[in-house]
Design a protein around this motif. Structure first.
Motif, PDB file in Angstrom:
ATOM      1  N   TYR B  87       0.851  -1.187   0.000  1.00 49.81           N
ATOM      2  CA  TYR B  87       0.000   0.000   0.000  1.00 49.81           C
ATOM      3  C   TYR B  87       0.889   1.240   0.000  1.00 49.81           C
ATOM      4  CZ  TYR B  87      -2.909  -3.798   1.685  1.00 49.81           C
ATOM      5  OH  TYR B  87      -3.527  -5.007   1.823  1.00 49.81           O
ATOM      6  N   PRO B  88       0.848   2.044  -1.071  1.00 48.69           N
ATOM      7  CA  PRO B  88       1.832   3.127  -1.241  1.00 48.69           C
ATOM      8  C   PRO B  88       1.771   4.182  -0.140  1.00 48.69           C
ATOM      9  CG  PRO B  88       0.546   2.784  -3.243  1.00 48.69           C
ATOM     10  CD  PRO B  88      -0.113   1.998  -2.173  1.00 48.69           C
ATOM     11  N   SER B  89       0.594   4.392   0.433  1.00 46.68           N
ATOM     12  CA  SER B  89       0.478   5.488   1.398  1.00 46.68           C
ATOM     13  C   SER B  89       0.881   5.070   2.809  1.00 46.68           C
ATOM     14  CB  SER B  89      -0.955   6.006   1.407  1.00 46.68           C
ATOM     15  OG  SER B  89      -1.821   4.957   1.744  1.00 46.68           O
ATOM     16  N   MET B  90       1.115   3.783   3.018  1.00 45.21           N
ATOM     17  CA  MET B  90       1.455   3.320   4.366  1.00 45.21           C
ATOM     18  C   MET B  90       2.929   2.949   4.433  1.00 45.21           C
ATOM     19  SD  MET B  90      -1.666   0.725   5.051  1.00 45.21           S
ATOM     20  CE  MET B  90      -3.315   1.065   4.455  1.00 45.21           C
ATOM     21  N   ASN B  91       3.512   3.088   5.619  1.00 41.03           N
ATOM     22  CA  ASN B  91       4.899   2.660   5.746  1.00 41.03           C
ATOM     23  C   ASN B  91       4.959   1.138   5.932  1.00 41.03           C
ATOM     24  OD1 ASN B  91       4.428   2.077   8.447  1.00 41.03           O
ATOM     25  ND2 ASN B  91       5.184   4.063   9.156  1.00 41.03           N
ATOM     26  N   VAL B  92       6.170   0.628   6.028  1.00 43.02           N
ATOM     27  CA  VAL B  92       6.355  -0.818   6.048  1.00 43.02           C
ATOM     28  C   VAL B  92       5.578  -1.461   7.190  1.00 43.02           C
ATOM     29  CG1 VAL B  92       8.080  -2.615   6.462  1.00 43.02           C
ATOM     30  CG2 VAL B  92       8.574  -0.760   4.875  1.00 43.02           C
ATOM     31  N   ASN B  95       1.906  -1.442   6.551  1.00 39.27           N
ATOM     32  CA  ASN B  95       1.634  -2.432   5.522  1.00 39.27           C
ATOM     33  C   ASN B  95       1.526  -3.827   6.116  1.00 39.27           C
ATOM     34  OD1 ASN B  95       1.539  -2.163   2.452  1.00 39.27           O
ATOM     35  ND2 ASN B  95       2.929  -0.518   3.038  1.00 39.27           N
ATOM     36  N   MET B  96       2.494  -4.138   6.995  1.00 43.61           N
ATOM     37  CA  MET B  96       2.553  -5.500   7.509  1.00 43.61           C
ATOM     38  C   MET B  96       1.424  -5.817   8.477  1.00 43.61           C
ATOM     39  SD  MET B  96       6.682  -5.997   7.706  1.00 43.61           S
ATOM     40  CE  MET B  96       6.687  -7.473   8.651  1.00 43.61           C
ATOM     41  N   VAL B  97       0.976  -4.810   9.231  1.00 41.88           N
ATOM     42  CA  VAL B  97      -0.046  -5.115  10.240  1.00 41.88           C
ATOM     43  C   VAL B  97      -1.460  -4.808   9.764  1.00 41.88           C
ATOM     44  CG1 VAL B  97       1.597  -4.717  12.100  1.00 41.88           C
ATOM     45  CG2 VAL B  97       0.090  -2.869  11.378  1.00 41.88           C
ATOM     46  N   SER B 118       9.544  -9.289  11.373  1.00 39.63           N
ATOM     47  CA  SER B 118      10.456  -8.302  10.790  1.00 39.63           C
ATOM     48  C   SER B 118      11.908  -8.645  11.094  1.00 39.63           C
ATOM     49  CB  SER B 118      10.118  -6.890  11.255  1.00 39.63           C
ATOM     50  OG  SER B 118      10.155  -6.828  12.651  1.00 39.63           O
ATOM     51  N   SER B 119      12.170  -9.245  12.254  1.00 39.16           N
ATOM     52  CA  SER B 119      13.560  -9.625  12.505  1.00 39.16           C
ATOM     53  C   SER B 119      13.905 -10.874  11.706  1.00 39.16           C
ATOM     54  CB  SER B 119      13.801  -9.841  13.995  1.00 39.16           C
ATOM     55  OG  SER B 119      13.029 -10.928  14.447  1.00 39.16           O
ATOM     56  N   PHE B 120      12.936 -11.735  11.535  1.00 44.97           N
ATOM     57  CA  PHE B 120      13.157 -12.945  10.747  1.00 44.97           C
ATOM     58  C   PHE B 120      13.521 -12.596   9.302  1.00 44.97           C
ATOM     59  CE2 PHE B 120      11.218 -16.350   8.079  1.00 44.97           C
ATOM     60  CZ  PHE B 120      12.083 -17.369   8.430  1.00 44.97           C
ATOM     61  N   LEU B 121      12.826 -11.609   8.743  1.00 46.30           N
ATOM     62  CA  LEU B 121      13.079 -11.230   7.351  1.00 46.30           C
ATOM     63  C   LEU B 121      14.076 -10.090   7.229  1.00 46.30           C
ATOM     64  CD1 LEU B 121       9.460 -11.325   5.951  1.00 46.30           C
ATOM     65  CD2 LEU B 121      11.297 -12.862   5.338  1.00 46.30           C
ATOM     66  N   GLN B 122      14.630  -9.664   8.355  1.00 47.78           N
ATOM     67  CA  GLN B 122      15.591  -8.561   8.378  1.00 47.78           C
ATOM     68  C   GLN B 122      15.041  -7.295   7.738  1.00 47.78           C
ATOM     69  OE1 GLN B 122      18.795 -10.446   6.395  1.00 47.78           O
ATOM     70  NE2 GLN B 122      19.118 -11.879   8.057  1.00 47.78           N
ATOM     71  N   VAL B 123      13.826  -6.959   8.100  1.00 46.71           N
ATOM     72  CA  VAL B 123      13.282  -5.690   7.627  1.00 46.71           C
ATOM     73  C   VAL B 123      13.034  -4.750   8.809  1.00 46.71           C
ATOM     74  CG1 VAL B 123      12.249  -6.569   5.522  1.00 46.71           C
ATOM     75  CG2 VAL B 123      10.926  -6.609   7.625  1.00 46.71           C
ATOM     76  N   ASP B 124      13.537  -5.108  10.010  1.00 42.61           N
ATOM     77  CA  ASP B 124      13.229  -4.283  11.182  1.00 42.61           C
ATOM     78  C   ASP B 124      13.814  -2.875  11.093  1.00 42.61           C
ATOM     79  OD1 ASP B 124      15.444  -5.869  11.268  1.00 42.61           O
ATOM     80  OD2 ASP B 124      15.087  -6.687  13.267  1.00 42.61           O
ATOM     81  N   GLU B 125      14.833  -2.724  10.234  1.00 41.71           N
ATOM     82  CA  GLU B 125      15.413  -1.383  10.052  1.00 41.71           C
ATOM     83  C   GLU B 125      14.507  -0.509   9.178  1.00 41.71           C
ATOM     84  OE1 GLU B 125      19.178  -0.710  10.883  1.00 41.71           O
ATOM     85  OE2 GLU B 125      18.283  -2.071  12.354  1.00 41.71           O
ATOM     86  N   LEU B 126      13.636  -1.143   8.437  1.00 38.92           N
ATOM     87  CA  LEU B 126      12.890  -0.418   7.398  1.00 38.92           C
ATOM     88  C   LEU B 126      11.477  -0.045   7.823  1.00 38.92           C
ATOM     89  CD1 LEU B 126      13.779  -2.923   4.530  1.00 38.92           C
ATOM     90  CD2 LEU B 126      15.024  -0.866   5.123  1.00 38.92           C
ATOM     91  N   LEU B 127      11.113  -0.393   9.062  1.00 40.63           N
ATOM     92  CA  LEU B 127       9.700  -0.328   9.448  1.00 40.63           C
ATOM     93  C   LEU B 127       9.039   1.023   9.201  1.00 40.63           C
ATOM     94  CD1 LEU B 127       9.521  -2.521  12.654  1.00 40.63           C
ATOM     95  CD2 LEU B 127       8.747  -3.031  10.346  1.00 40.63           C
ATOM     96  N   ASN B 128       9.817   2.105   9.267  1.00 36.40           N
ATOM     97  CA  ASN B 128       9.188   3.419   9.126  1.00 36.40           C
ATOM     98  C   ASN B 128       9.282   3.986   7.720  1.00 36.40           C
ATOM     99  OD1 ASN B 128       8.239   3.721  11.783  1.00 36.40           O
ATOM    100  ND2 ASN B 128      10.360   4.067  12.446  1.00 36.40           N
ATOM    101  N   ARG B 129       9.800   3.194   6.784  1.00 36.07           N
ATOM    102  CA  ARG B 129       9.939   3.698   5.426  1.00 36.07           C
ATOM    103  C   ARG B 129       8.676   3.441   4.626  1.00 36.07           C
ATOM    104  NH1 ARG B 129      15.595   2.270   3.057  1.00 36.07           N
ATOM    105  NH2 ARG B 129      16.954   2.674   4.837  1.00 36.07           N
TER     106      ARG B 129
END
Lengths: 301, 364
Positions: B87-92, B95-97, B118-129
């Motif tokens: 979803y383009p208007s939501m951050n990561v 999107n996930m929740v 997010s830690s499993f997929l190593q996206v925890d750094e990106l959550l606010n993007r």
């Protein structure tokens, strides 16, 4: 075999292309300035005339600079001269127009967005026909529907009212707004909607949470378009309203045409400018989105 | 209990039949790849499993429960799309929740799932993007994450790698494989890329014109294609299909290519049906990689053929030979020098051949 061009020959060619480029550049500026002045000229005359007194207007020419900043004509155009009957001025009609244009723009944009959303993301049997008929709405000349619309407004009991005009403009705006939103949404991947459905979002949630937040460019385009159309409309305003319920363009016409004794050019010009200012403001505020929204639709990624 | 069962499923769009009487079953933890050329109905089938398309006939069962008329959100599935569909208007994070929020999951549970995935997929750094600030690989990972947080029974993948560039595609392919090895969830994966299908699937269902041609393990699909379509579709370059006739005399079966002056003995072939083999018009199928330039096994068939063309592709070369005016492709290491327009000794590995009826196109 081809003869080698000597280096001096290249020099000459280089010089020549340089002069050609300089000439073309100056010619371009000349043409641009010419056209720009052609378009700015009427505005200049209007502004200048509105700042003059009648005396100055009679003595000078169209182009003469005013003696000073004299806003009397503007005050008369906006607030009248303060005597009773026959004194037409813009203030009440300006508010009439605002009361008409804001809801009409809002509803037509909203309905257009919804329709565009349904036509692209919730396809149904015959949807392309629906869209085609809506498109026809863009091509029907306004004059053709005046009588039926007048009957309809009469039957609904809202003839000669702001609400009636809001309804007319909303209905007449829907084909255009739908066209805009449909073309925008068609470029947005339908997979977004599928993903949202799997995530458990319904029809309205998908519209408000997923699609509307990314529709800013096309909303701006639609609002500018609708605002300009409705604010500048004279035909519907003059047909479906009169007297106190008229929008500003009708009042402007009455003001300019109904002067009995002398033509007050300065007041006329000031009124015309006042009537044009709101659209100007909308363009200036949202103009850069207008071009962007018209040319680009797709959401990347 | 089958995790997913599809029964006599048909689907038409207007008068075009997209799926014809599909039957399919998946056991818990399997990775099923739906493979086929574009327009074969594989994506439609996936959309039907997801509940995004309606069914004309037949049923879909998830855990023995008929979900044919159940809403997508209630099917206990999650889907990853080709365009990621973030979803383009939501951050990561949003999107996930999003799905969990729609399902009115408790705040603690959402938070817990989010941290885990997010830690499993190593996206925890990106959550606010925002999605627009992510690279292709990151978007893909977030899209998978959005599917993971819901802990679905079945994962549906719709050509998830085809938007990535070649290098990243290979990387993400391995990540998906690892993911499946770790989580052991049931997966249905749509692709038109045979390498993806072979490397990922525990089962591959090859589809064409709305019909499943073969549904088997990658090894069987490769070694024993059930018809000429599968034989031709799998492998690069695809299997040589040489037109010719079978001869049967005193229990010995041999194949003669059209116009050829030699017979190829068929000894170790495992026929489905041995009746009426004499004079049968068949296709003799042999993969380019099963034609050798030197004798490797005792049973190899030796023949002299003229080399017409050589295509060098780095680690190997693809040679085209003339077999009685039919083209025969063979794959050799690029270090081998073979002179063009001259006869060369070739060896067919007869344990690896396939035979197809030239009329029904089915495997014999």
């Amino acid at each position: 075999m081809q003869a080698k061009t000597s280096s001096s020959n290249y020099k000459q060619l280089e010089q020549k292309s340089k002069y050609t480029n300089i000439f073309l550049r100056w010619f371009l500026y000349f043409v641009l300035i010419l056209f720009a002045s052609y378009f700015i000229f009427p505005l200049y005359v209007m502004v200048v005339t509105s700042l003059k007194t009648m005396e100055e207007i009679r003595q000078g020419t169209l182009l003469t600079w005013p003696s000073g900043l004299n806003f009397d004509a503007w005050a008369v155009a906006w607030g009248g001269r303060g005597y009773g009957a026959g004194d037409t001025f813009l203030k009440p009609y300006f508010w009439n127009s605002l009361k008409m244009v804001i809801p009409a723009v809002f509803f037509s944009t909203f309905i257009g967005a919804m329709t565009g959303y349904v036509l692209t993301k919730w396809r149904f049997k015959g949807d392309s026909w629906v869209f085609l008929f809506l498109l026809f709405g863009c091509f029907i000349p306004f004059q053709a529907i005046l009588l039926p619309m007048a009957r309809t407004l009469g039957a609904l009991g809202i003839s000669n009212s702001i609400i009636g005009l809001v309804l007319v403009h909303t209905v007449y705006g829907i084909p255009f707004t739908t066209l805009f939103f449909r073309n925008y949404y068609v470029s947005i991947p339908t997979e977004l909607v599928k993903a949202a459905r799997i995530d458990g979002a319904g029809f309205f949630k998908i519209f408000f949470k997923i699609l509307l937040p990314i529709s800013a460019p096309i909303i701006v385009v639609t609002v500018i378009w609708q605002f300009t159309q409705i604010w500048n409309d004279f035909l519907f305003g003059s047909t479906f309203s009169f007297g106190k319920a008229a929008p500003i363009q009708v009042a402007l016409n009455n003001m300019v045409l109904s002067s009995t004794s002398v033509k007050e050019y300065n007041v006329d010009m000031a009124s015309a400018i006042i009537a044009g200012i709101p659209t100007l403001i909308v363009y200036v505020l949202a103009g850069k989105y207008f071009i962007r929204g018209l040319t680009s639709g797709a959401v990347k990624g | 209990m089958k995790t997913l069962k599809i029964e006599e499923l048909s689907k038409n769009f207007g008068t075009t039949e997209v799926l014809k009487k599909i039957n399919l079953e998946i056991d818990e933890g399997n990775f099923l790849v739906l493979l086929g050329p574009s327009g074969c109905g594989k994506s439609t089938l996936l959309n039907i499993i997801a509940g995004l398309e309606t069914i004309n006939e037949g049923n879909v069962y998830i855990d023995d429960y008929n979900v044919s008329k159940v809403e997508p959100k209630d099917r206990n599935i999650a889907m990853v799309f080709q365009s990621y569909a973030l979803y383009p208007s939501m951050n990561v994070k949003e999107n996930m929740v999003f799905g969990l929020k729609q399902a009115k999951t408790s705040k603690e549970k959402i938070e817990e799932q989010l941290t885990k995935v997010s830690s499993f997929l190593q996206v925890d750094e990106l959550l606010n993007r925002k999605p627009s600030q992510l690279s292709g690989g990151q978007r893909q990972r977030v899209a998978i994450g959005r599917a993971l947080v819901r802990e679905p029974r079945i994962f549906l993948f719709d050509e998830p790698l085809s938007n990535l560039d070649a290098k990243l595609r290979v990387e993400m392919r391995r990540e998906i494989k690892k993911l499946h090895q770790k989580l052991k969830t049931t997966v249905v994966y749509v692709t038109h890329d045979q390498t993806e299908a072979m490397s990922l699937g525990t089962k591959i269902a090859i589809m064409n014109h709305g019909v499943i041609q073969q549904n088997e393990s990658p090894e069987i699909i490769y070694n024993k294609p059930s018809n000429t379509f599968v034989a031709d579709f799998i492998g690069s370059p695809s299997m040589n299909l040489i037109k010719g006739k079978l001869n049967e005399s005193s229990d010995k079966i041999s194949f003669t290519a059209e116009g050829a002056n030699f017979d190829i003995p068929i000894n170790s072939y495992d026929f489905n049906n041995t009746s009426e083999l004499n004079n049968k018009e068949v296709y003799f199928g042999i993969r380019p990689e099963h034609i050798y330039f030197k004798k490797s096994n005792e049973g190899d068939f030796e023949v002299n053929l003229r080399a017409d063309l050589s295509e060098y592709i780095g680690h190997e070369q693809i040679m085209t030979f003339d077999l009685a005016n039919q083209e025969l492709l063979a794959k050799f290491p690029s270090t081998i020098k073979i002179e063009l327009n001259k006869e060369t000794k070739l060896y067919f590995d007869l344990t690896q051949v396939s035979l197809f009826d030239s009329i029904t196109q089915e495997r014999l």
